[in-house]
Design an enzyme around this catalytic site. Structure first.
Site, PDB file in Angstrom:
ATOM      1  N   GLY A 166      40.618  44.414  42.761  1.00 47.57           N
ATOM      2  CA  GLY A 166      39.805  45.125  41.789  1.00 47.57           C
ATOM      3  C   GLY A 166      38.391  45.312  42.293  1.00 47.57           C
ATOM      4  N   VAL A 217      36.998  42.640  45.050  1.00 46.19           N
ATOM      5  CA  VAL A 217      37.762  41.394  45.081  1.00 46.19           C
ATOM      6  C   VAL A 217      39.049  41.630  45.871  1.00 46.19           C
ATOM      7  CG1 VAL A 217      38.866  39.584  43.718  1.00 46.19           C
ATOM      8  CG2 VAL A 217      36.820  40.725  42.844  1.00 46.19           C
ATOM      9  N   ASP A 273      28.477  39.057  29.872  1.00 47.73           N
ATOM     10  CA  ASP A 273      29.386  40.142  30.257  1.00 47.73           C
ATOM     11  C   ASP A 273      30.824  39.801  29.888  1.00 47.73           C
ATOM     12  OD1 ASP A 273      29.945  42.655  31.226  1.00 47.73           O
ATOM     13  OD2 ASP A 273      30.034  42.062  33.322  1.00 47.73           O
TER      14      ASP A 273
END
Length: 689
Positions: free
Chosen positions: A367, A374, A484
């Site tokens: 991702g 990643v 987040d």
């Protein structure tokens, strides 16, 4: 004769000092074994009792003997540390222990929580009462360091317990590395019968074995077998003992006997020297009698002493140097071990990570994030997998890397993505995490090609996230504000347990301190109205983001979606609140569940989501309160029928048109990742005076 005496007189004190130091060095070696067939008042001279522990009738009781339920914690520690690591030979000792224990209760319906055998660098190990087994403190779960075999008698979902009675290996955490069910060998841990346990660690095989029996005969097959290298945790001297705890119960924990021994290495001794006349290995033969004059006798004696004196002096210097260097090496080893404890995650080499990710090949990409990519890494030597986050080469990337490394390295919770290590090499900033086989929550939740998450998984995700946010907000030494929280930052392990990750935007705050204004950061669609207005991140802004995630989990819809009929943007919070005002909130449940859920539990989850997403931050519950509501320890929240509206007297940091325009650009980027970010103007619907 008188001329040869001064050198001998000068050397004798030094020789005495060297021999005394050598003798002291040998005496400092601790015994490698001990045995307590039973416990008497004399045993207290060789044991330390902590907390609620006590001695009675030849047994050591670890928790209070009371007839009414209570919370209790106690430990018994062998006060002399044992040597487990020899720095000279770089060898870790193997060990074996045998003890007999029993767990019972005067009230057959009041049991919990169990006992442990532990090894720890701390000789004052005493944790909190409750479900913490007397090993860790409820407010500082990561403070105490230990290796423990737990004999747990209660299932605690906060630590991922597999069931009621179980035996597990714990290292610096109550979340067991591996567990086994004693019922498989006919053992009931809490029926009051005496159980004998054998724990063997073989360093050469890197294997730990646990045996249980109602008799004194050791079984042929172990109940628990774990392939693990304990040498990183057994650095030189370690304390041993037992701990136990109760959580509102009358459970009693008894230790009846105990023996322990280490083996596998021999401490190195100073080598003997061929010129040392005190060495008993030298054979002295009687000389042949030859008549000689007095002057020749004096010459020979003077020559002998002239040679022996420097030899003795050199031998003494060597012995003194050996002792000094050995003590210095022990000090350095202790310092190294302390540094290892402080830093936790290990440093990887760039070559190792590059090889494991096939040169950061595009086929290994898991991702993308705002600050990097990643990759999946496979380490052939251990057969393990990991996720490697490669930060962008920018100032923001470096800032995010340092924030994530400094914060998450100090945290430990079963619902956090565990950091394995890091690498700063060849201009790269790399973080290595545990690999999560089921990917991120958003990809699983919105993947049309696979079956929808069932209700049990969704409930577990809601509870797990509430648990870890309670830990971050209220149980860490410093409060952690994540900033987040969103479905793409919630990862799922092999059993679909949630793991919160991506701490690049997280901030540390002292408890009870007012937050300071910062640049607004996070993802549109999950940001609280007051955070957008004032730029102040608090635990209540995290609660708002959690509420959005929970509504997504319950409804199977994104924070902002385009209506298929009229193509208008639909706000998830507004949509659910509208159904709630009509008394039909259950209609918001994900239709892909086909009604296969508990209606009351679903209603509670939706109400908790609305309560957390309340535009008025003062009306939002704390995460601890949310957790209590989800596990039925508190009543569901009272949510007003109409959604509250807010009015800000100050202007927003950005014009709404700018935010919408910015969000549209972010949306195009994130659609490739399956993560649609919502425009702030649609989500918040706040009125600006």
């Amino acid at each position: 004769m008188s001329m040869t005496m001064p050198p001998l007189k000068l050397f004798l004190p030094f020789l005495f000092f060297a021999l005394l130091a050598s003798s002291a060095s040998c005496d400092d070696e601790d015994s490698s074994s001990f045995s307590f067939p039973s416990f008497t008042s004399l045993s207290l001279q060789n044991l330390t009792l902590l907390g609620d522990a006590y001695l009675r009738d030849g047994l050591v009781g670890l928790t209070r003997d009371v007839s009414v339920p209570s919370s209790s914690s106690g430990s018994v520690v062998y006060p002399s540390p044992l040597l487990f690591f020899d720095p000279d030979s770089n060898t870790t000792a193997s060990f074996s222990t045998r003890f007999t224990f029993s767990v019972t209760s005067p009230n057959p319906n009041s049991f919990g929580d169990g006992l442990t055998f532990f090894l720890s660098p701390d000789n004052e190990t005493l944790g909190s009462p409750g479900g913490f087994l007397g090993l860790v403190n409820s407010s500082q779960l990561t403070k105490n360091r230990f290796i423990a075999i737990e004999f747990d008698t209660r299932q605690d979902p906060h630590f991922g317990d597999p069931g009621g009675d179980h035996v597990g290996l714990d290292i610096n955490s109550l979340e067991s590395i591996q567990t086994a069910d004693p019922a498989l060998q006919g053992i009931d841990l809490k029926n009051g019968d005496s159980v004998t346990a054998w724990i063997d660690y073989k360093n050469d095989l890197r294997k730990l074995l646990v045996f249980l029996s109602y008799t004194n005969k050791k079984p042929d097959e172990p109940l628990l077998s774990v392939n693990i290298d304990l040498s990183p945790y057994l650095k030189e001297f370690v304390y041993l003992g037992f701990s136990a705890s109760t959580e509102g119960s009358t459970e009693l924990h008894w230790i009846e006997s105990w023996s322990f021994e280490t083996f596998g290495f021999l401490p190195m001794r100073p080598k003997s020297h061929p010129h040392n006349v005190s060495d008993s290995s030298v054979i002295v033969r009687p000389p042949i009698s030859v008549p000689e004059s007095g002057s020749e006798h004096r010459k020979r004696l003077g020559l002998g002493l002239g040679i022996a004196g420097p030899a003795f002096f050199c031998a003494g210097l060597l012995a003194f140097g050996y002792i000094t260097i050995r003590k210095w090496r022990k000090i350095q080893t202790v310092k190294s071990f302390k540094a290892e404890i402080m830093t936790g995650p290990r440093e990887f080499s760039y070559r190792e990570l590059k090889f494991a990710s096939k040169g950061f090949h595009s086929s290994r990409i898991l991702g993308h994030g705002a600050f990097g990519t990643v990759y999946k890494a496979y380490f052939a030597h251990s057969g393990s997998e990991a996720a490697v986050k490669r930060s962008k080469h920018s100032h923001e990337g470096k800032t995010e890397f340092m924030a994530e490394l400094s914060i998450i390295a100090c945290l430990r919770h079963k619902n956090l993505v565990q950091l394995q290590g890091w690498c700063v090499e060849k201009g790269e900033l790399l973080l290595v995490y545990d690999f999560m086989p089921n990917g991120s929550l958003d990809k699983v939740l919105y993947n049309e090609s696979q079956d929808a998450l069932n209700w049990n998984y969704r409930q577990n995700i809601a509870i797990g996230l509430a648990s870890v946010l309670t830990y971050l907000h209220q149980e860490c030494e410093q409060q952690v504000i994540h900033r987040d929280i969103k479905t793409s930052n919630v990862l799922l392990d092999g059993n679909f347990n949630p793991r919160l990750g991506d701490f690049g935007l997280a901030r540390l705050m002292d408890h009870d301190k007012s937050p300071v204004s910062t640049l607004t950061a996070g993802t549109m669609g999950y940001l609280a109205p007051e955070y957008l207005q004032y730029g102040k991140a608090t635990e209540k802004t995290d609660v708002f983001s959690y509420g959005i995630v929970i509504l997504e989990v319950a409804c199977g819809r994104r924070p902002i979606e385009r209506d298929q009929g009229n193509q208008k943007m639909v706000n998830l919070v507004d949509w659910v609140w509208g159904l709630h005002s009509e008394g039909n909130i259950i209609e918001a449940a994900d239709r892909r569940l086909n009604g296969e859920f508990n209606v009351e539990e679903m209603r509670k989850l939706l109400l908790v989501g609305l309560s957390c997403a309340n535009p008025d931050s003062a009306m939002r519950p704390s995460m601890r309160r949310v957790l209590q509501m989800l596990v039925n320890e508190a009543a569901p929240p009272t949510v007003p029928r109409s959604k509250p509206s807010l009015s800000f007297s100050n202007s927003l940091p950005l014009a709404l048109e700018d935010i919408v325009s910015e969000s549209d650009n972010e949306k195009e980027e994130d659609e490739e990742e399956g993560n649609l970010k919502a425009p702030c103007s649609v989500l918040c619907q706040i009125r600006v005076d």
